[in-house]
Scaffold this motif. Structure first.
Motif, PDB file in Angstrom:
ATOM      1  N   GLU A  20      -1.039  28.781 135.876  1.00  0.00           N
ATOM      2  CA  GLU A  20      -1.380  28.776 134.457  1.00  0.00           C
ATOM      3  C   GLU A  20      -0.592  27.718 133.701  1.00  0.00           C
ATOM      4  O   GLU A  20      -1.124  27.006 132.846  1.00  0.00           O
ATOM      5  N   ASN A  21       0.688  27.582 134.020  1.00  0.00           N
ATOM      6  CA  ASN A  21       1.518  26.637 133.281  1.00  0.00           C
ATOM      7  C   ASN A  21       1.221  25.191 133.640  1.00  0.00           C
ATOM      8  O   ASN A  21       1.342  24.312 132.788  1.00  0.00           O
ATOM      9  N   VAL A  22       0.835  24.917 134.879  1.00  0.00           N
ATOM     10  CA  VAL A  22       0.382  23.563 135.216  1.00  0.00           C
ATOM     11  C   VAL A  22      -0.853  23.227 134.391  1.00  0.00           C
ATOM     12  O   VAL A  22      -0.997  22.117 133.871  1.00  0.00           O
ATOM     13  N   VAL A 136      -8.539  28.567 133.792  1.00  0.00           N
ATOM     14  CA  VAL A 136      -7.356  28.973 134.553  1.00  0.00           C
ATOM     15  C   VAL A 136      -6.470  29.886 133.719  1.00  0.00           C
ATOM     16  O   VAL A 136      -5.992  30.925 134.191  1.00  0.00           O
ATOM     17  N   ARG A 137      -6.245  29.521 132.469  1.00  0.00           N
ATOM     18  CA  ARG A 137      -5.425  30.356 131.601  1.00  0.00           C
ATOM     19  C   ARG A 137      -6.045  31.734 131.411  1.00  0.00           C
ATOM     20  O   ARG A 137      -5.347  32.756 131.481  1.00  0.00           O
ATOM     21  N   LEU A 203       2.959  23.633 120.468  1.00  0.00           N
ATOM     22  CA  LEU A 203       2.795  25.050 120.151  1.00  0.00           C
ATOM     23  C   LEU A 203       1.493  25.599 120.709  1.00  0.00           C
ATOM     24  O   LEU A 203       1.448  26.712 121.229  1.00  0.00           O
ATOM     25  N   ARG A 204       0.429  24.801 120.627  1.00  0.00           N
ATOM     26  CA  ARG A 204      -0.849  25.246 121.184  1.00  0.00           C
ATOM     27  C   ARG A 204      -0.747  25.428 122.699  1.00  0.00           C
ATOM     28  O   ARG A 204      -1.356  26.335 123.274  1.00  0.00           O
ATOM     29  N   SER A 205      -0.001  24.545 123.355  1.00  0.00           N
ATOM     30  CA  SER A 205       0.114  24.636 124.811  1.00  0.00           C
ATOM     31  C   SER A 205       0.787  25.942 125.234  1.00  0.00           C
ATOM     32  O   SER A 205       0.575  26.422 126.348  1.00  0.00           O
ATOM     33  N   ALA A 206       1.608  26.512 124.358  1.00  0.00           N
ATOM     34  CA  ALA A 206       2.248  27.791 124.640  1.00  0.00           C
ATOM     35  C   ALA A 206       1.544  28.945 123.925  1.00  0.00           C
ATOM     36  O   ALA A 206       2.086  30.055 123.865  1.00  0.00           O
ATOM     37  N   SER A 207       0.344  28.683 123.398  1.00  0.00           N
ATOM     38  CA  SER A 207      -0.412  29.684 122.629  1.00  0.00           C
ATOM     39  C   SER A 207       0.453  30.264 121.507  1.00  0.00           C
ATOM     40  O   SER A 207       0.408  31.462 121.222  1.00  0.00           O
TER      41      SER A 207
END
Length: 337
Positions: A20-22, A136-137, A203-207
Protein backbone atom coordinates in the motif's frame (compact mmCIF):
# COMPACT_ATOMS: atom_id res chain seq x y z
CA UNK A 1 1.60 -19.60 19.72
CA UNK A 2 4.27 -21.17 17.52
CA UNK A 3 7.02 -18.76 16.50
CA UNK A 4 6.46 -19.81 12.88
CA UNK A 5 2.80 -18.78 13.07
CA UNK A 6 3.59 -15.50 14.81
CA UNK A 7 6.22 -14.70 12.20
CA UNK A 8 3.87 -15.43 9.30
CA UNK A 9 1.07 -13.29 10.75
CA UNK A 10 3.51 -10.45 11.42
CA UNK A 11 5.02 -10.53 7.92
CA UNK A 12 1.65 -10.96 6.24
CA UNK A 13 0.61 -7.57 7.63
CA UNK A 14 3.96 -5.94 6.91
CA UNK A 15 3.93 -6.98 3.26
CA UNK A 16 0.36 -5.78 2.71
CA UNK A 17 1.15 -2.44 4.35
CA UNK A 18 4.36 -2.16 2.33
CA UNK A 19 2.49 -2.72 -0.93
CA UNK A 20 0.00 0.00 0.00
CA UNK A 21 2.75 2.45 0.88
CA UNK A 22 4.70 1.83 -2.33
CA UNK A 23 1.46 2.71 -4.13
CA UNK A 24 1.27 5.89 -2.06
CA UNK A 25 4.88 6.81 -2.92
CA UNK A 26 4.16 6.40 -6.61
CA UNK A 27 0.86 8.24 -6.52
CA UNK A 28 2.20 11.34 -4.74
CA UNK A 29 5.22 11.51 -7.02
CA UNK A 30 3.06 11.10 -10.12
CA UNK A 31 0.83 13.95 -8.97
CA UNK A 32 3.77 16.19 -8.11
CA UNK A 33 5.41 15.65 -11.50
CA UNK A 34 2.11 15.58 -13.43
CA UNK A 35 3.27 12.27 -14.85
CA UNK A 36 6.12 13.84 -16.80
CA UNK A 37 9.04 11.63 -17.75
CA UNK A 38 11.54 14.20 -19.02
CA UNK A 39 11.24 17.64 -17.47
CA UNK A 40 10.89 16.10 -14.01
CA UNK A 41 12.97 13.02 -14.72
CA UNK A 42 15.32 13.50 -11.77
CA UNK A 43 12.38 13.28 -9.39
CA UNK A 44 11.65 9.63 -10.18
CA UNK A 45 15.03 8.44 -8.90
CA UNK A 46 14.28 9.13 -5.19
CA UNK A 47 11.48 6.56 -5.22
CA UNK A 48 14.06 3.81 -5.73
CA UNK A 49 16.22 5.18 -2.93
CA UNK A 50 13.34 5.20 -0.44
CA UNK A 51 13.08 1.41 -0.69
CA UNK A 52 16.85 0.90 -0.59
CA UNK A 53 16.90 -0.83 -3.97
CA UNK A 54 19.06 1.61 -5.92
CA UNK A 55 21.90 -0.88 -6.49
CA UNK A 56 19.80 -3.72 -7.99
CA UNK A 57 17.81 -1.13 -9.94
CA UNK A 58 20.93 0.41 -11.49
CA UNK A 59 22.35 -3.01 -12.30
CA UNK A 60 19.24 -3.94 -14.25
CA UNK A 61 17.89 -0.67 -15.62
CA UNK A 62 20.68 1.89 -15.52
CA UNK A 63 19.71 5.54 -15.09
CA UNK A 64 16.31 6.06 -13.44
CA UNK A 65 13.42 7.26 -15.57
CA UNK A 66 9.67 7.26 -15.18
CA UNK A 67 8.84 4.06 -17.08
CA UNK A 68 11.61 1.93 -15.59
CA UNK A 69 11.00 3.13 -12.04
CA UNK A 70 7.30 2.34 -12.35
CA UNK A 71 8.02 -1.09 -13.80
CA UNK A 72 10.54 -1.80 -11.04
CA UNK A 73 8.32 -0.69 -8.15
CA UNK A 74 5.02 -2.02 -9.44
CA UNK A 75 5.57 -5.39 -11.08
CA UNK A 76 9.22 -6.47 -11.03
CA UNK A 77 9.22 -9.95 -9.49
CA UNK A 78 12.97 -9.77 -8.89
CA UNK A 79 12.48 -6.68 -6.71
CA UNK A 80 11.35 -7.94 -3.27
CA UNK A 81 9.83 -4.54 -2.49
CA UNK A 82 7.68 -4.22 -5.60
CA UNK A 83 3.92 -4.28 -5.11
CA UNK A 84 3.63 -7.59 -6.94
CA UNK A 85 6.35 -9.20 -4.80
CA UNK A 86 4.91 -7.85 -1.56
CA UNK A 87 1.42 -9.15 -2.31
CA UNK A 88 2.85 -12.50 -3.41
CA UNK A 89 4.84 -12.84 -0.18
CA UNK A 90 1.80 -11.83 1.87
CA UNK A 91 -0.29 -14.50 0.15
CA UNK A 92 2.38 -17.14 0.73
CA UNK A 93 2.53 -16.27 4.43
CA UNK A 94 -1.25 -16.47 4.62
CA UNK A 95 -1.26 -19.85 2.86
CA UNK A 96 0.90 -21.36 5.60
CA UNK A 97 -1.47 -20.22 8.38
CA UNK A 98 -4.86 -20.85 6.82
CA UNK A 99 -6.08 -22.37 10.10
CA UNK A 100 -5.31 -19.12 11.95
CA UNK A 101 -6.83 -16.45 9.70
CA UNK A 102 -10.56 -16.13 8.91
CA UNK A 103 -11.77 -17.38 5.52
CA UNK A 104 -12.85 -13.87 4.49
CA UNK A 105 -9.29 -12.59 5.03
CA UNK A 106 -7.87 -15.35 2.83
CA UNK A 107 -10.48 -14.64 0.15
CA UNK A 108 -9.81 -10.89 0.21
CA UNK A 109 -6.06 -11.46 -0.03
CA UNK A 110 -6.57 -13.78 -3.00
CA UNK A 111 -8.65 -11.14 -4.75
CA UNK A 112 -5.91 -8.60 -4.04
CA UNK A 113 -3.27 -10.92 -5.46
CA UNK A 114 -5.14 -11.69 -8.67
CA UNK A 115 -6.01 -8.02 -9.18
CA UNK A 116 -2.30 -7.13 -9.05
CA UNK A 117 -1.40 -10.05 -11.33
CA UNK A 118 -4.00 -8.94 -13.86
CA UNK A 119 -2.75 -5.36 -13.79
CA UNK A 120 0.81 -6.57 -14.34
CA UNK A 121 -0.30 -8.13 -17.63
CA UNK A 122 -1.96 -4.88 -18.77
CA UNK A 123 0.51 -2.46 -20.44
CA UNK A 124 -1.83 0.50 -19.90
CA UNK A 125 -1.23 0.27 -16.14
CA UNK A 126 2.24 1.79 -16.53
CA UNK A 127 0.86 4.63 -18.66
CA UNK A 128 -1.71 5.70 -16.06
CA UNK A 129 -0.70 4.21 -12.69
CA UNK A 130 -2.97 6.37 -10.51
CA UNK A 131 -6.03 4.13 -10.86
CA UNK A 132 -4.01 1.01 -10.06
CA UNK A 133 -2.43 2.69 -7.01
CA UNK A 134 -5.88 3.62 -5.77
CA UNK A 135 -7.07 0.02 -6.21
CA UNK A 136 -4.07 -1.20 -4.22
CA UNK A 137 -4.87 1.17 -1.38
CA UNK A 138 -8.51 0.16 -1.32
CA UNK A 139 -7.65 -3.55 -1.41
CA UNK A 140 -5.30 -3.05 1.52
CA UNK A 141 -7.97 -1.17 3.47
CA UNK A 142 -10.52 -3.91 2.81
CA UNK A 143 -8.07 -6.55 3.98
CA UNK A 144 -7.32 -4.65 7.18
CA UNK A 145 -11.04 -4.11 7.73
CA UNK A 146 -11.77 -7.81 7.26
CA UNK A 147 -9.02 -8.68 9.74
CA UNK A 148 -10.32 -6.19 12.32
CA UNK A 149 -13.93 -7.33 11.98
CA UNK A 150 -13.58 -11.12 11.75
CA UNK A 151 -10.39 -12.14 13.57
CA UNK A 152 -10.34 -12.69 17.33
CA UNK A 153 -8.23 -10.01 18.98
CA UNK A 154 -5.81 -12.45 20.56
CA UNK A 155 -2.09 -13.00 20.12
CA UNK A 156 -2.27 -13.56 16.36
CA UNK A 157 -4.21 -10.34 15.85
CA UNK A 158 -1.73 -8.39 17.98
CA UNK A 159 1.24 -9.71 15.99
CA UNK A 160 -0.62 -8.65 12.84
CA UNK A 161 -1.17 -5.16 14.24
CA UNK A 162 2.44 -4.78 15.37
CA UNK A 163 3.69 -5.66 11.88
CA UNK A 164 1.28 -3.31 10.13
CA UNK A 165 1.95 -0.35 12.42
CA UNK A 166 5.74 -0.66 12.41
CA UNK A 167 5.69 -0.75 8.62
CA UNK A 168 3.26 2.16 8.44
CA UNK A 169 5.23 4.33 10.87
CA UNK A 170 8.43 3.74 8.92
CA UNK A 171 6.85 4.54 5.57
CA UNK A 172 5.18 7.70 6.86
CA UNK A 173 8.59 8.88 8.02
CA UNK A 174 10.09 8.15 4.62
CA UNK A 175 7.45 9.94 2.61
CA UNK A 176 7.87 13.04 4.81
CA UNK A 177 11.63 12.86 4.34
CA UNK A 178 11.40 12.39 0.58
CA UNK A 179 8.99 15.30 0.18
CA UNK A 180 10.98 17.86 2.10
CA UNK A 181 14.54 16.97 1.20
CA UNK A 182 14.39 15.32 -2.20
CA UNK A 183 11.22 16.19 -4.07
CA UNK A 184 11.63 19.91 -3.38
CA UNK A 185 13.97 20.91 -6.24
CA UNK A 186 15.03 24.36 -5.05
CA UNK A 187 15.27 25.87 -1.56
CA UNK A 188 13.86 29.09 -3.01
CA UNK A 189 10.53 27.29 -3.44
CA UNK A 190 10.08 26.95 0.32
CA UNK A 191 7.06 28.97 1.46
CA UNK A 192 5.79 29.61 -2.07
CA UNK A 193 2.54 28.44 -3.66
CA UNK A 194 4.50 25.53 -5.16
CA UNK A 195 5.56 24.49 -1.67
CA UNK A 196 1.94 24.51 -0.48
CA UNK A 197 0.95 22.33 -3.43
CA UNK A 198 3.69 19.87 -2.55
CA UNK A 199 2.75 19.68 1.12
CA UNK A 200 -0.90 19.23 0.13
CA UNK A 201 0.14 16.33 -2.09
CA UNK A 202 2.10 14.87 0.80
CA UNK A 203 -0.96 15.02 3.06
CA UNK A 204 -3.07 13.39 0.37
CA UNK A 205 -0.53 10.59 0.02
CA UNK A 206 -1.11 9.78 3.70
CA UNK A 207 -4.90 10.30 3.39
CA UNK A 208 -4.38 13.10 5.89
CA UNK A 209 -5.49 16.27 4.12
CA UNK A 210 -9.05 16.41 5.47
CA UNK A 211 -8.03 15.65 9.06
CA UNK A 212 -5.16 18.15 8.87
CA UNK A 213 -7.50 20.87 7.56
CA UNK A 214 -9.94 20.14 10.37
CA UNK A 215 -7.21 20.53 13.00
CA UNK A 216 -4.97 23.29 11.61
CA UNK A 217 -6.62 24.90 8.59
CA UNK A 218 -3.76 26.62 6.80
CA UNK A 219 -1.00 24.41 5.42
CA UNK A 220 2.47 25.18 6.77
CA UNK A 221 5.49 22.84 6.70
CA UNK A 222 6.00 22.83 10.49
CA UNK A 223 2.38 21.96 11.18
CA UNK A 224 2.37 19.24 8.54
CA UNK A 225 5.49 17.75 10.11
CA UNK A 226 3.91 17.98 13.56
CA UNK A 227 0.73 16.27 12.33
CA UNK A 228 2.41 13.38 10.50
CA UNK A 229 5.17 12.80 13.05
CA UNK A 230 3.85 13.58 16.54
CA UNK A 231 0.05 13.44 16.38
CA UNK A 232 -1.40 10.77 18.68
CA UNK A 233 -4.87 10.56 17.10
CA UNK A 234 -4.28 10.33 13.34
CA UNK A 235 -3.84 6.64 12.37
CA UNK A 236 -0.96 7.16 9.94
CA UNK A 237 1.08 9.48 12.16
CA UNK A 238 4.38 8.02 13.31
CA UNK A 239 3.68 8.59 17.01
CA UNK A 240 0.22 7.02 16.81
CA UNK A 241 1.61 3.92 15.07
CA UNK A 242 4.26 3.36 17.73
CA UNK A 243 1.86 3.84 20.64
CA UNK A 244 -0.58 1.28 19.27
CA UNK A 245 2.23 -1.16 18.40
CA UNK A 246 3.50 -0.81 21.96
CA UNK A 247 0.02 -1.62 23.28
CA UNK A 248 -0.03 -4.83 21.25
CA UNK A 249 3.44 -5.84 22.44
CA UNK A 250 2.24 -5.48 26.03
CA UNK A 251 -0.81 -7.61 25.29
CA UNK A 252 1.41 -10.32 23.79
CA UNK A 253 3.87 -10.42 26.71
CA UNK A 254 1.48 -9.53 29.53
CA UNK A 255 3.64 -6.68 30.82
CA UNK A 256 2.21 -3.52 32.38
CA UNK A 257 2.84 0.12 31.52
CA UNK A 258 6.29 1.27 32.57
CA UNK A 259 7.75 -2.25 32.58
CA UNK A 260 9.24 -4.55 29.95
CA UNK A 261 9.87 -8.26 29.70
CA UNK A 262 12.10 -8.41 26.63
CA UNK A 263 14.38 -6.33 24.44
CA UNK A 264 11.66 -5.50 21.90
CA UNK A 265 9.47 -3.92 24.58
CA UNK A 266 12.42 -2.00 25.99
CA UNK A 267 13.44 -0.54 22.65
CA UNK A 268 9.85 0.26 21.72
CA UNK A 269 9.31 1.94 25.09
CA UNK A 270 12.42 4.07 24.70
CA UNK A 271 11.36 5.21 21.23
CA UNK A 272 7.79 5.99 22.35
CA UNK A 273 9.05 7.90 25.40
CA UNK A 274 11.34 9.98 23.23
CA UNK A 275 8.44 10.93 20.99
CA UNK A 276 6.20 11.64 23.99
CA UNK A 277 8.52 14.42 25.07
CA UNK A 278 9.53 15.79 21.67
CA UNK A 279 8.06 18.92 20.07
CA UNK A 280 8.08 19.88 16.42
CA UNK A 281 10.36 22.80 17.35
CA UNK A 282 12.90 20.28 18.69
CA UNK A 283 12.68 18.35 15.43
CA UNK A 284 13.14 21.41 13.23
CA UNK A 285 16.06 22.60 15.34
CA UNK A 286 17.74 19.21 15.06
CA UNK A 287 16.90 18.99 11.36
CA UNK A 288 13.93 17.08 9.97
CA UNK A 289 16.08 14.75 7.90
CA UNK A 290 18.41 14.03 10.81
CA UNK A 291 15.50 13.35 13.15
CA UNK A 292 13.81 10.95 10.74
CA UNK A 293 17.10 9.20 10.03
CA UNK A 294 17.53 8.59 13.76
CA UNK A 295 13.91 7.47 14.08
CA UNK A 296 14.35 4.92 11.30
CA UNK A 297 17.51 3.53 12.90
CA UNK A 298 15.70 3.09 16.21
CA UNK A 299 12.71 1.51 14.50
CA UNK A 300 15.05 -0.91 12.75
CA UNK A 301 16.43 -1.94 16.12
CA UNK A 302 12.87 -2.56 17.36
CA UNK A 303 12.18 -4.78 14.35
CA UNK A 304 15.40 -6.72 14.93
CA UNK A 305 14.51 -7.21 18.60
CA UNK A 306 11.02 -8.49 17.69
CA UNK A 307 12.61 -11.00 15.35
CA UNK A 308 15.05 -12.18 18.03
CA UNK A 309 12.52 -12.27 20.89
CA UNK A 310 9.60 -13.93 19.12
CA UNK A 311 10.64 -15.57 15.85
CA UNK A 312 14.04 -17.21 16.41
CA UNK A 313 13.45 -19.38 19.45
CA UNK A 314 13.96 -22.49 17.31
CA UNK A 315 15.07 -23.54 13.85
CA UNK A 316 13.00 -21.56 11.35
CA UNK A 317 11.05 -23.46 8.76
CA UNK A 318 12.03 -23.77 5.10
CA UNK A 319 11.54 -21.34 2.31
CA UNK A 320 9.19 -18.95 4.04
CA UNK A 321 11.72 -18.18 6.74
CA UNK A 322 14.27 -17.55 4.01
CA UNK A 323 11.91 -15.13 2.27
CA UNK A 324 11.30 -13.21 5.50
CA UNK A 325 14.97 -13.10 6.46
CA UNK A 326 16.02 -11.97 2.99
CA UNK A 327 13.48 -9.17 2.98
CA UNK A 328 14.34 -8.03 6.49
CA UNK A 329 18.05 -8.06 5.69
CA UNK A 330 17.60 -6.02 2.54
CA UNK A 331 15.37 -3.50 4.25
CA UNK A 332 17.83 -3.17 7.11
CA UNK A 333 20.47 -2.10 4.65
CA UNK A 334 18.19 0.70 3.50
CA UNK A 335 17.05 1.58 7.02
CA UNK A 336 13.58 0.23 6.34
CA UNK A 337 12.63 -2.03 9.18
Amino acid sequence: MLSRVASSVYWLSRYVERAENVARFIDVNYNLTLGESDSFGDQWAPLVYTTGDQIPYEERYGAPNRDNVLKFLLFDEENPNSILSCVSYARENARTIREIIPAVVWEQLNQFYFMVRSAARTPATLDQPQEFCERVRLASHMLVGATEATMSHGEAWHFSRVGRLIERGDKTSRIVDVQYYILLPDARDVGTALDVVRWSALLRSASALAMYRRQYGKITPNRVADFLILDTYFPRAMHFCLRKAQESLRCITGSTAGTFLNLAEQRMGLLCSTMDYTSVEDIIQQGLHQYIDGFQNQLNSVGEAIHEDFFTTSQQSGNQGQIQTQSASQNSQSQIS
